[in-house]
Design a protein around this motif. Structure first.
Motif, PDB file in Angstrom:
ATOM      1  N   MET A  63       0.988  -1.130  -0.164  1.00 35.28           N
ATOM      2  CA  MET A  63      -0.103   0.074   0.211  1.00 35.28           C
ATOM      3  C   MET A  63       0.733   1.421   0.059  1.00 35.28           C
ATOM      4  N   ARG A  64       0.729   2.151  -0.984  1.00 34.18           N
ATOM      5  CA  ARG A  64       1.244   3.319  -0.909  1.00 34.18           C
ATOM      6  C   ARG A  64       0.783   4.574  -0.023  1.00 34.18           C
ATOM      7  N   LYS A  94      -3.823  -2.527  -1.120  1.00 38.19           N
ATOM      8  CA  LYS A  94      -2.862  -3.496  -0.391  1.00 38.19           C
ATOM      9  C   LYS A  94      -2.156  -4.030  -1.661  1.00 38.19           C
ATOM     10  N   GLN A  95      -2.891  -4.336  -2.837  1.00 40.96           N
ATOM     11  CA  GLN A  95      -2.101  -4.961  -3.875  1.00 40.96           C
ATOM     12  C   GLN A  95      -1.487  -3.803  -4.931  1.00 40.96           C
ATOM     13  N   ARG A  96      -1.526  -2.832  -4.579  1.00 43.13           N
ATOM     14  CA  ARG A  96      -1.076  -1.544  -5.316  1.00 43.13           C
ATOM     15  C   ARG A  96      -1.585  -1.339  -6.772  1.00 43.13           C
ATOM     16  N   ALA A 141     -15.553 -20.728  -4.348  1.00 39.02           N
ATOM     17  CA  ALA A 141     -14.648 -20.179  -3.607  1.00 39.02           C
ATOM     18  C   ALA A 141     -15.054 -18.765  -2.879  1.00 39.02           C
ATOM     19  N   SER A 142     -15.256 -17.754  -3.875  1.00 36.13           N
ATOM     20  CA  SER A 142     -15.417 -16.430  -3.555  1.00 36.13           C
ATOM     21  C   SER A 142     -16.702 -16.140  -2.783  1.00 36.13           C
ATOM     22  N   GLU A 167       7.336  -1.098   2.155  1.00 37.46           N
ATOM     23  CA  GLU A 167       6.962  -0.312   1.067  1.00 37.46           C
ATOM     24  C   GLU A 167       7.923   0.375   0.291  1.00 37.46           C
ATOM     25  N   ARG A 195     -14.695 -25.600   2.638  1.00 38.03           N
ATOM     26  CA  ARG A 195     -15.032 -24.794   4.192  1.00 38.03           C
ATOM     27  C   ARG A 195     -16.292 -25.664   4.803  1.00 38.03           C
TER      28      ARG A 195
END
Lengths: 265, 795
Positions: free
Chosen positions: A1-2, A39-41, A180-181, B124, B718
């Motif tokens: 994360m920037r 987070k993954q930029r 999955a999601s 970072e 799960r």
């Protein structure tokens, strides 16, 4: 994360001002999509405007004809709301099946609708119920709101403050969860009103859409059998490692029938 | 005084106190003074030539300490990541073993292959700098599937590996098999795919390294299942460091399933880098990085044929498999689809002749290596599926056909035609137990009930055996192992009688701190709370091969048992002196040394006290202290097995397969802690069910990108995917391990995929379905139904 500038305004006007004056600014609702993206930029905005402290974006109210839900209301609150459970139980049920408990306690109605993920659950209810999206600037009918893949009618700097749902005679939501999601591989929301039926499909294509043939058939006879032979054209539907387009097309009919059954309970 | 909790008891797990209260100590919890953060740059291409790496912009970025590439590795003269097994083809020609540099040199061979390592003051800063490294790739055509990889026009990963074939391996008597097929009354054939899996331990991999220039000493903290092996491979073969100057610590580790039993390039890079920058360096994989770099499992394409006589007696089995190795040979890679696969093709049956040919193939994918079960689930799937196919084709009941061919209990020890000799077992007993536990006789009633609801119900059996407790070193050496496979344990009785055990296995979820303490309690009669198990640190534990292949209890527990026996032998000598009796007359039981036929007694605590305060002690003939060490090298594998019965219900409208009942009756030998065994069976079964119904690592065939690269697309089962399971044990004792144990870590994963798929096929058999590949996803089932003869009725 920037690194980014973080704002937490107390008034909608302040939030709008930030969004329109600060360069490269993103709105933070529950953060269910934005935070992982940061987070993954994959996104690196200069500033984030967190709507968490805006009191006008919270609360659930019932005026006898419609139920209005504040944009920052978490899914778990919608699912547990006595008002929603009594007036539009299908909406409470839909909210109870979004993601997992962590998502339901952080994710918000406004965030989900503004993001317009093609497999999100809420757009099916918003379109299926013919809801009105109330923003910092205006009111937008659901039929004009969902424009395309992750695209909506929202203008830059425009914030969803609440969504007003007409109370149907009956409604049902049936979702085929991606294993999955837990997103909707196909989800169908069916709502019956005094003047007709609306059918909205999520997960199957590039965005939520209505099925006119099913709406007409169900307006004639609100029974699963009346749509059993209505097939959706697979062309234009999503095809991925979980479901090919023709399978999704098939599931639209199956889930629509199940939504009608759920609405009839 | 605390309770003595011995073999057969089910105390709560000692280690859970710290795990459940957040007091575990994982690699990513560790912080070292002056620590820097490292990030790997990984290839975004499946296959490309490295035309150059420009690191100047990254080096100028804020906080950057160093940027290291394959050229730096080459300049330092470092070695290739070693393969621990060397297999050969039928003519004795060794496998092709191209180098596996820790940072890519010249070429990248899979998406995720490591290209450079960026070290900065903060994570970072390292990530930002990594974006500034300009890697010039010349993208080449890639190949991800084994069938495509062996085609003559396929892209070639290595110049000196024609057709991408690492080894064309075989086992068994080909001529005898061909002769048997010629006289067969029936031949059943089956083509199948064993789907590629990703292990997904809860804790991603991580490593921290530190160099002490004062002592010339390296320390590596790593998420490893076998720190001593990492130390040996990395020191001796990759970094060329003296092993006594290297300490490897694998502290609390959050799950492994095989994924953490290899020596990874990241470990070597971090250790090498820490010395170069003279700062501690930390790297922690995120989940997405794990998907692209944790070694994958399975990935076979197989053709199998079973020859039977007119009575259904198995005459011979012939199996041809293409096994995907990925882009390089990982630590155990070529061993898994060969030595851990073909010798299990006998199953629990008396099949007299078996021949197996395995082509081990390179592709532009993550290297493939051991994942829970490793070779044995693949073998079991072949055998248990083709038995069902044969039964259906010959019109013989599936259970009856199994019975006709099963090795009877009296026939053990049983020599198979494929190397292994089963020491003990009772497959018929497991089958009988499971038939009752699963209420098979009333299945028809349940099937009819499902049919009334528009659902198809199916029942599937898997009567299987596996080989674990890796492994007899001499035997393994003949098969190509380049290391030993024994285990070691030290039992240190402290002066006041508490016990510390140093053992070479590694606990990362298996409950060793509890199970091994129970063994010590049983042996030495000391209270459970007075025993600590130390593992995972090469400076504290003498040596060890680590935890994999269901070996910890079988091999490590045996070493521990031997070491405890040595303590008793020495204790008897001390007791004889103190009690003024002859050593032969000293009897030891429940923590007490007594003189036979008298009431003269010394407790083990008193004996320990005397050993460390040797005022009244036979110093002329005996050393002070009470600490013993043992190494144990098994004489054979162990052969757990059992019967699994899966019951599924299929919704023909959606194609959803629901596992509604699951029953397992397993022979795992002596059970030390039944609660832990039950947990291992549950976890193992769930991972097997995952392979059968949910999990699938999918690569895009044209780009070589991993499509199922996150938990959003890769479905780990799960709780709500699963029924309550019925698991029980029906044990025969292993004849060659000290306690009769056989191991239980992998049985669930080995037995279950075939049981589930057999149930799915059974549910669809009335539509003419004879096989379903894994995972049996709703889309796949729906497609089968679309193609099947009967139309699906609308609701």
């Amino acid at each position: 994360m920037r690194a980014f500038a973080y704002h937490q305004p107390n008034e909608i006007s302040e939030a709008v001002k930030l969004l329109t004056s600060v360069e490269d600014c993103k709105v933070l609702g529950g953060g269910m999509t934005l935070i992982p993206t940061l987070k993954q930029r994959l996104a690196a905005p200069a500033a984030v405007v967190d709507l968490a402290k805006l009191p006008a974006l919270k609360g659930i109210s019932d005026d006898g004809v419609t139920v209005t839900i504040g944009a920052m209301t978490p899914h778990a609150v919608v699912a547990a709301s006595p008002i929603v459970q009594a007036r539009i139980p299908a909406l409470a049920h839909l909210a109870s099946e979004i993601g997992d408990p962590a998502v339901r306690n952080r994710g918000t109605l406004g965030g989900s609708v503004a993001n317009n993920d093609p497999a999100a659950d809420y757009p099916a209810a918003v379109l299926g119920l013919g809801a009105t999206i109330i923003t910092s600037a205006r009111e937008i009918a659901a039929d004009r709101f969902f424009v395309g893949l992750f695209e909506t009618a929202l203008e830059p700097g425009e914030i969803i403050t609440a969504i007003r749902f007409p109370v149907p005679v009956a409604a049902g939501y049936a979702k085929f969860k991606a294993p999955a999601s837990r997103y909707a591989l196909v989800g169908v929301f069916v709502a019956r009103f005094a003047d007709g039926v609306r059918v909205a499909v999520t997960g199957a294509g590039a965005g939520v859409f209505r099925v006119a043939a099913m709406e007409q058939a169900l307006s004639q006879s609100f029974e699963p059998t009346s749509i059993a032979s209505i097939k959706i054209d697979a062309a234009g539907l999503t095809s991925d490692i979980h479901a090919e387009a023709d399978y999704r097309a098939h599931l639209v009919t199956v889930m629509a029938k199940r939504a009608v059954t759920a609405a009839s309970r | 005084m605390g309770q003595v909790i011995g073999i057969g008891a089910a105390p709560k797990r000692k280690e859970d106190q710290r795990f459940l209260t957040g007091r575990g100590n994982y690699v990513s919890d560790i912080k070292r003074p002056g620590m820097t953060a490292g990030v790997f740059i990984r290839s975004p291409h499946a296959h490309a030539v490295l035309r150059g790496i420009d690191k100047s912009a990254a080096l100028a970025a804020p906080g950057v300490v160093a940027v290291l590439t394959g050229e730096d590795v080459a300049a330092d003269g470092l070695g290739s990541l070693p393969c621990g097994w060397g297999i050969s083809d039928a003519k004795g020609v060794p496998m092709k073993e191209p180098p596996f540099p820790m940072l890519a040199q010249g070429k990248v061979r899979f998406v995720g292959d490591m290209v450079a390592f960026v070290i900065a003051e903060t994570l970072e800063q390292a990530k930002s700098a990594a974006e500034l490294v300009n890697v010039n790739y010349e993208v080449l055509p890639s190949v991800v599937g084994v069938l495509d990889a062996v085609r003559p026009d396929a892209p070639q990963l290595f110049d000196d590996v024609p057709n991408n074939v690492c080894c064309d391996w075989e086992l068994g008597d080909k001529a005898a098999v061909e002769a048997a097929f010629r006289k067969a009354a029936h031949v059943a054939k089956l083509s199948l795919v064993n789907n590629r899996l990703i292990g997904n331990p809860m804790e991603p991999r991580a490593a921290i390294a530190e160099y002490d220039p004062g002592k010339g000493h390296h320390t590596l903290w790593t998420t490893s299942q076998f720190p001593h092996v990492v130390r040996f491979l990395m020191s001796a073969l990759v970094l060329k460091l003296p092993e006594h100057k290297v300490r490897v610590v694998a502290p609390d580790v959050g799950g492994g399933f095989g994924v953490k039993q290899f020596h990874y390039g990241e470990e070597a890079v971090v250790t090498w880098a820490a010395k170069r920058v003279l700062r501690p360096v930390k790297w922690v994989a995120d989940r997405s990085e794990g998907y692209l770099s944790d070694r994958h499992g399975r990935d076979h394409v197989t053709e199998a044929e079973l020859a039977l006589d007119e009575n259904g007696k198995f005459l011979a089995l012939r199996v041809k498999t293409l096994a995907n190795m990925g882009g390089y040979l990982s630590t155990f890679g070529p061993n898994i689809p060969t030595n851990l696969y073909a010798p299990l093709l006998g199953g629990v049956y008396t099949t007299p002749a078996i021949y197996c040919n395995v082509k081990v193939v390179f592709t532009n994918t993550v290297p493939v290596d051991a994942y829970r079960g490793a070779g044995r689930p693949e073998a079991t799937f072949v055998v248990e599926r083709i038995v069902d196919v044969a039964a259906a084709e010959m019109g013989i009941d599936r259970v009856e056909l199994r019975r006709r061919n099963m090795i009877p209990k009296e026939a053990y020890p049983y020599q198979t035609p494929v190397l292994v000799q089963y020491d003990s077992g009772d497959p018929m007993g497991c089958l009988d137990g499971a038939l009752v536990a699963a209420d098979v006789k009333n299945f028809g009633v349940r099937k009819a009930e499902s049919a009334r609801n528009g659902k198809f119900r199916g029942l599937g059996f898997s009567t299987y055996v596996e080989a674990c407790g890796l492994a007899p070193s001499r035997f393994a050496g003949r098969l190509g192992a380049r290391g030993g496979l024994y285990e070691s344990a030290t039992v240190r009785v402290h002066p006041a009688g508490q016990v510390t055990v140093m053992i070479g296995t590694h606990n990362h979820g298996q409950g060793h701190e509890t199970t091994f303490a129970q063994i010590v309690c049983e042996k030495l009669g000391v209270p459970f709370e007075n025993v600590d198990i130390v593992f995972g640190d090469t400076d504290r534990v003498q040596f060890g091969m680590g935890t994999y292949g269901s070996r910890s209890l079988v091999v490590g527990g045996a070493a521990l048992s031997k070491a405890a026996d040595k303590v008793i032998v020495k204790g008897k000598k001390i007791a004889a002196h103190l009690l003024e009796a002859s050593e032969q007359d000293i009897h030891f039981e429940a923590g007490k040394f007594s003189v036979a036929g008298t009431d003269r007694v010394k407790t083990i605590e008193e004996i320990a006290g005397a050993a460390y305060v040797p005022h009244n002690y036979p110093l002329e003939i005996l050393e002070p202290g009470l600490e013993e060490q043992a190494y144990y090298d098994p004489v054979n594998f162990t052969y757990p097995g059992g019967c699994h019965i899966a019951e599924v219900e299929i919704d023909p409208e959606t194609g959803i397969v629901t596992l509604v009942n699951y029953t397992a009756v397993d022979d795992v030998g002596t059970v030390i802690n039944p609660m832990i065994v039950e947990g291992q069976l549950h976890g193992g079964i769930v991972q097997g069910v995952g392979q059968a119904l949910y999990e699938n690592a999918v690569y895009d065939e044209s780009s070589g990108q991993l499509v199922s690269g996150s938990l959003m697309d890769y479905c780990v089962p799960r709780a709500d995917h699963l029924p309550m399971m019925k698991v029980a044990t029906h044990s025969t004792l292993c004849t060659h391990t000290p306690m009769g144990v056989k191991g239980c870590g992998e049985v669930g994963t080995i037995g279950s995929p075939a049981a589930v798929i057999n149930a799915v096929v059974d549910a669809l058999a009335h539509l003419g379905v004879t096989h379903v590949d894994m995972p049996a996803t709703p889309n796949r089932i729906w497609r089968l139904l679309q193609n099947a003869s009967l139309p699906v009725a609308a609701e």
